[in-house]
Scaffold this motif. Structure first.
Motif, PDB file in Angstrom:
ATOM      1  N   VAL A 158       0.869  -1.349  -0.139  1.00 33.77           N
ATOM      2  CA  VAL A 158      -0.201   0.150  -0.126  1.00 33.77           C
ATOM      3  C   VAL A 158       0.862   0.885  -0.240  1.00 33.77           C
ATOM      4  O   VAL A 158       0.442   2.434  -0.382  1.00 33.77           O
ATOM      5  N   HIS A 159       1.865   0.784   0.661  1.00 35.43           N
ATOM      6  CA  HIS A 159       2.766   2.139   0.156  1.00 35.43           C
ATOM      7  C   HIS A 159       2.526   3.999   0.976  1.00 35.43           C
ATOM      8  O   HIS A 159       2.590   4.265   0.732  1.00 35.43           O
ATOM      9  N   LEU A 160       2.185   3.392   2.093  1.00 38.77           N
ATOM     10  CA  LEU A 160       1.828   4.551   3.319  1.00 38.77           C
ATOM     11  C   LEU A 160       2.332   6.185   3.285  1.00 38.77           C
ATOM     12  O   LEU A 160       3.380   6.056   3.491  1.00 38.77           O
ATOM     13  N   GLY A 161       1.369   7.194   3.007  1.00 43.69           N
ATOM     14  CA  GLY A 161       1.900   7.847   2.836  1.00 43.69           C
ATOM     15  C   GLY A 161       2.438   7.818   4.887  1.00 43.69           C
ATOM     16  O   GLY A 161       1.224   9.125   5.387  1.00 43.69           O
ATOM     17  N   ASP A 162       2.618   8.152   5.246  1.00 39.74           N
ATOM     18  CA  ASP A 162       3.527   8.172   6.906  1.00 39.74           C
ATOM     19  C   ASP A 162       4.219   8.836   7.424  1.00 39.74           C
ATOM     20  O   ASP A 162       5.040   8.727   8.900  1.00 39.74           O
ATOM     21  N   TRP A 163       5.011   9.198   6.677  1.00 31.32           N
ATOM     22  CA  TRP A 163       6.549  10.032   6.748  1.00 31.32           C
ATOM     23  C   TRP A 163       7.025  11.742   6.986  1.00 31.32           C
ATOM     24  O   TRP A 163       7.974  11.807   7.435  1.00 31.32           O
ATOM     25  N   GLY A 164       5.715  12.746   5.864  1.00 29.69           N
ATOM     26  CA  GLY A 164       6.604  13.869   5.659  1.00 29.69           C
ATOM     27  C   GLY A 164       5.830  13.917   6.835  1.00 29.69           C
ATOM     28  O   GLY A 164       5.952  14.347   7.661  1.00 29.69           O
ATOM     29  N   LEU A 165       5.984  15.937   5.815  1.00 26.85           N
ATOM     30  CA  LEU A 165       5.365  16.619   6.916  1.00 26.85           C
ATOM     31  C   LEU A 165       4.330  16.879   7.445  1.00 26.85           C
ATOM     32  O   LEU A 165       3.608  17.706   8.164  1.00 26.85           O
ATOM     33  N   GLN A 166       2.947  16.122   7.013  1.00 25.57           N
ATOM     34  CA  GLN A 166       1.704  16.053   7.117  1.00 25.57           C
ATOM     35  C   GLN A 166       2.026  15.429   8.825  1.00 25.57           C
ATOM     36  O   GLN A 166       0.851  16.141   9.881  1.00 25.57           O
ATOM     37  N   MET A 167       3.147  13.959   8.987  1.00 30.15           N
ATOM     38  CA  MET A 167       2.816  14.110  10.443  1.00 30.15           C
ATOM     39  C   MET A 167       3.173  15.149  11.641  1.00 30.15           C
ATOM     40  O   MET A 167       2.968  15.173  12.381  1.00 30.15           O
ATOM     41  N   GLY A 168       4.225  15.925  11.394  1.00 30.87           N
ATOM     42  CA  GLY A 168       4.352  16.963  11.856  1.00 30.87           C
ATOM     43  C   GLY A 168       3.241  18.312  12.146  1.00 30.87           C
ATOM     44  O   GLY A 168       3.394  18.368  13.160  1.00 30.87           O
ATOM     45  N   TYR A 266       1.036  -5.607   2.324  1.00 31.51           N
ATOM     46  CA  TYR A 266       2.008  -5.149   3.078  1.00 31.51           C
ATOM     47  C   TYR A 266       1.447  -3.646   3.120  1.00 31.51           C
ATOM     48  O   TYR A 266       0.861  -3.613   2.157  1.00 31.51           O
ATOM     49  N   TRP A 267       1.761  -3.554   3.971  1.00 33.48           N
ATOM     50  CA  TRP A 267       1.491  -2.144   4.999  1.00 33.48           C
ATOM     51  C   TRP A 267       2.276  -1.678   5.331  1.00 33.48           C
ATOM     52  O   TRP A 267       2.354  -0.709   5.575  1.00 33.48           O
ATOM     53  N   TYR A 268       3.637  -1.365   4.212  1.00 33.95           N
ATOM     54  CA  TYR A 268       4.733  -0.698   4.686  1.00 33.95           C
ATOM     55  C   TYR A 268       4.445   0.547   4.350  1.00 33.95           C
ATOM     56  O   TYR A 268       3.561   1.298   4.221  1.00 33.95           O
ATOM     57  N   GLY A 269       4.906   1.498   4.785  1.00 31.70           N
ATOM     58  CA  GLY A 269       5.003   3.136   4.870  1.00 31.70           C
ATOM     59  C   GLY A 269       6.212   3.775   4.607  1.00 31.70           C
ATOM     60  O   GLY A 269       7.631   2.768   4.463  1.00 31.70           O
ATOM     61  N   GLU A 270       6.390   5.166   3.825  1.00 32.07           N
ATOM     62  CA  GLU A 270       7.486   5.740   3.356  1.00 32.07           C
ATOM     63  C   GLU A 270       8.251   5.318   5.121  1.00 32.07           C
ATOM     64  O   GLU A 270       9.791   5.359   4.503  1.00 32.07           O
ATOM     65  N   SER A 271       7.750   5.416   6.617  1.00 32.76           N
ATOM     66  CA  SER A 271       9.041   5.521   6.617  1.00 32.76           C
ATOM     67  C   SER A 271       9.696   4.192   6.915  1.00 32.76           C
ATOM     68  O   SER A 271      11.103   4.235   7.372  1.00 32.76           O
TER      69      SER A 271
END
Ligand code: ARG
Length: 585
Positions: A158-168, A266-271
């Motif tokens: 799925v390549h989760l977007g979990d690492w960018g500025l949105q988290m901050g 897989y539910w891997y993310g960018e992180s």
């Protein structure tokens, strides 16, 4: 098993060869003129150039030979050099019986083992799933199923977007609202301190709020950035909170995906790519690809032949943070190590095409994948509203995926409610499947690269190229089979007697071609189109004949067997599209 057009191509190629011409000229295709014949071969024209003869002369030589083949009911010359072909009903039915007996239903199988990694979905943590993610999920799921059906080994991520500025941003806003949470204190202890509780709805509300705020409030933005950097360096409190945000957010995503019959290995993310970034930098350094530019580290990827400028890929920003391209490149290292696929399929919005050109070029330069491994960006267009602009809520806001599905569900429910079912629970179950079929078929019938307009009335209609029409066709067959009390399907009982049953059989016979085409172009619309062709041929067959009251037992059995074949074939198409049929409708 072989495709029908291949079986015929083999025959016609042999005829060309026996007349002293090259076999490759014998390519047979489905006829452009269904009123005249079922198939055609245009090879005489190319042969005429090669052998300096009139096409008519060559065509007639070939026809002479093919006329001796008892599988053809028609082998005809058409000016100025076409060869028109039709199969005898026996030969056609024999082929359909083989398809129905084949464990893959005639879908061409990969000749050598092959692994495809499909990267699709791509939702972002703590941002509500919006309509833009819908197409990736729908198309990616279908491509994944198609690749599996052709005998490939497929891995989906799925390549989760979990690492960018949105988290901050989200964490910064949570901190402003709840400064007392232990995760924000310097002496936070994972083993002792409890994590706060919040819901996916709260997160969905917080992100747009924080994002808007960061545009007006520079201090807040700076804070979000520094939190992002701290998080990426492993700050214990932020990290624990981040894990909790992911847990809550993905549970919510899974609910939506499940509703759409979409799932991932897989539910891997960018992180998860973070631990491969050092390796990436090492490789880039060792190959002398890294350059410094205004404090950032970049790789040049422009090529001489570029018509549009292709900017360098930024690997590290001047503040030492990693960006989108970095995570994609590092993820390739992880995927090579874990899966070593022969093909990478990225099912992502067309608007990211420059990003993928940059990433792929950089991956090639750095030799992150072997030369014969393909990296493919399977882009898609936008789903628009009737105004031709990206689909919005009624008040012009961003439509959330859950709300969209619910809107279609309610419209479907209203229609089911008008039918004969009184059982509310049954109605809801059917409406749910109709809604999903409506959304998915309405999307997949368009070539993925194109934009389309979502039109509720058109997409929900029970006639035409819609999910409802297909579900309805299957439900109708179920009802015929129930009334006939028919259960002993034997493919060898198939036979055709009229134009409309013959046409239905022919459409079934040509399914392999549709699957082949869909795979070759990575485009499920060919499967949708073929399903529609089968269903509409069936509809004509059903209206032209009285299947249930047919007195001739052989005919009745043959027709009921054709009904079963249509049902099995349509269900196969729908399964690959990720659409579930309904028993009755
Ligand atoms: N999260 C990204 C977005 O919402 C899509 C990710 C696509 N996949 C990839 N490997 N880049 O735009």
């Amino acid at each position: 098993m072989k495709l029908l057009t291949q079986v015929l191509t083999d025959k016609v190629s042999a005829a060309f060869e026996s007349c002293g011409y090259s076999a490759h000229l014998g390519q047979v295709t489905v006829s452009d003129r269904a009123d005249l014949c079922q198939f055609q071969c245009n090879g005489s024209f190319a042969a005429a150039k090669l052998y300096k003869k009139a096409p008519a002369v060559i065509a007639k030589e070939i026809i002479e030979i093919l006329s001796k083949d008892s599988d053809f009911s028609k082998v005809e010359f058409a000016n100025p050099g076409f060869i028109n072909l039709s199969l005898t009903d026996e030969a056609l039915v024999r082929f359909v019986s083989q398809v129905m007996t084949d464990e893959h239903l005639g879908i061409p199988q990969a000749q050598s083992p092959q692994t495809i990694l499909v990267d699709y979905g791509g939702p972002n943590v703590a941002k509500p799933l919006h309509i833009g993610h819908l197409r990736s999920a729908i198309i990616g799921e279908s491509l994944k199923r198609l690749a599996k059906a052709t005998g490939r080994n497929v891995i989906s991520d799925v390549h989760l977007g979990d690492w960018g500025l949105q988290m901050g941003l989200v964490i910064a806003e949570l901190e402003e609202r709840n400064p007392g949470w232990p995760c924000f204190s310097a002496d936070y202890d994972k083993n002792k301190d409890q994590l706060p509780s919040f819901t996916a709805e709260e997160l969905n509300e917080i992100y747009p709020f924080a994002s808007a705020k960061s545009k007006q409030d520079a201090d807040f933005k700076a804070k979000a950035k520094s939190i992002t950097a701290a998080l990426q360096k492993g700050h214990p409190g932020y990290y624990a909170l981040w894990e909790e945000i992911i847990r809550i957010s993905t549970a919510d995503m899974k609910r939506h995906y499940q509703r759409l019959n979409v799932d991932f290995d897989y539910w891997y993310g960018e992180s998860d790519s973070e631990k491969y970034v050092d390796r990436l930098l090492e490789i880039l350094k060792s190959k002398n690809l890294l350059e410094e530019s205004e404090g950032a580290l970049v790789v040049q990827v422009a090529e001489e032949t570029d018509k549009n400028p292709c900017p360098p890929v930024i690997i590290k920003k001047s503040d030492d943070s990693n960006i989108y391209a970095t995570t994609d490149l590092a993820t390739i290292i992880q995927r090579q190590q874990d899966f070593a696929p022969q093909n990478y399929w990225y099912v992502v919005d067309n608007r990211q095409s420059l990003h993928f050109i940059q990433v792929f070029r950089c991956a090639r330069k750095a030799e992150l994948v072997p030369e014969d491994t393909t990296l493919e960006h399977l882009g898609f267009g936008t789903m628009n509203g009737s105004d031709g602009k990206p689909y919005k809520t009624r008040d012009g806001g961003v439509m959330q995926l859950g709300d969209f599905i619910q809107t279609v569900y309610e419209a479907a429910f209203e229609r089911v409610g008008q039918s004969e079912f009184s059982d509310k629970e049954k109605q809801a179950e059917i409406a749910e499947k109709i809604a999903v079929a409506t959304i998915k078929f309405g999307d997949l019938i368009n070539h993925r690269a194109k934009d389309y307009i979502f039109d509720m009335d058109k997409f929900l209609a029970s006639e035409g190229k819609t999910g409802s029409f297909l579900l309805y066709t299957i439900a109708r067959i179920n009802s015929i089979l129930r009334k006939a009390e028919f259960d002993g399907f034997q493919p060898q009982d198939l036979a055709v007697f009229t134009d409309s049953d013959r046409d239905t059989a022919l459409k079934i016979a040509l399914s392999g071609e549709a699957f082949q085409m869909a795979f070759a172009e990575r485009a499920p619309n060919y499967i949708c189109e073929n399903a529609y062709q089968i269903a509409s041929a069936f509809s004509k067959f059903y209206h032209d004949n009285h299947i249930l009251t047919e007195k001739d037992e052989t005919k009745r059995r043959a027709w009921l067997s054709l009904c079963v074949s249509v049902k099995i074939m349509l269900e196969k198409h729908l399964d690959i599209l990720g659409i579930e049929p309904v028993e009755l409708m």
